[in-house]
Design a protein around this motif. Structure first.
Motif: not given
Length: 190
Positions: A50-60
């Protein structure tokens, strides 16, 4: 049990399993020495993702959403291991008087290890890779259940427990699917 025996437990009905059954560790000890520490791994990896790739997995989904997701997942996986231990014990107790909750819980805990370790793939932000490794973790868990049920239940012959083993694997796979949904749904809605 030796660490070297663990790799053999995927393919052997006796190596590693016989020693575990003979030592008869108490469920409380298994919980604090194996289940709790390794259950923290997926929760921490969810936070990391969530901290490193949160935008990839769930942007909102914000950081607080990831923290809530990790906490819910941790609670759910701890409850699932206890529930699976109880299920294994109850199913084997119908067939064998020597069945114990401790053995059922130990089997559930050992079978969960590959799934806990598969969470390490969240270091790589690639959903296809993450899912493939999670499925491999599930298959490894099924191999452990397949080889562990006969010994941990006290059966001598594998034929006597075939249906029981498959039932435990199906219930475990269903529990794994529910845990996966706990992570995927908030990510899709986040």
């Amino acid at each position: 049990m030796k660490l070297a025996d663990y790799s053999q437990m995927f393919v052997s009905f006796h190596q590693g399993w016989d020693e575990l059954r003979a030592t008869h560790p108490h469920a409380r000890a298994v919980f604090f020495k194996l289940v709790l520490p390794l259950s923290l791994l997926p929760a921490l990896m969810i936070l990391y993702a969530g901290m490193r790739s949160g935008g990839y997995y769930a942007p909102a989904l914000g950081l607080s959403g990831w923290a809530m997701l990790a906490a819910i997942f941790l609670a759910a996986e701890l409850a699932t291991v206890v529930l699976m231990g109880w299920v294994v014990h109850r199913l084997t107790a119908r067939q064998v008087d020597s069945s114990s909750f401790d053995h059922g819980f130990l089997l559930a805990a050992i079978a969960a290890v590959p799934m806990w370790l598969s969470s390490l793939t969240l270091f790589v932000p690639n959903l296809g890779f993450n899912i493939a490794c999670a499925v491999l973790g599930l298959l490894a868990a099924c191999a452990l259940v397949y080889h562990g049920v006969p010994t941990m239940a006290g059966y001598e012959r594998r034929d006597e427990v075939r249906d029981l083993t498959y039932l435990v694997m199906w219930i475990g796979a269903g529990a794994w699917a529910i845990l996966s949904i706990l992570v995927l749904v908030p990510m899709m809605n986040g």
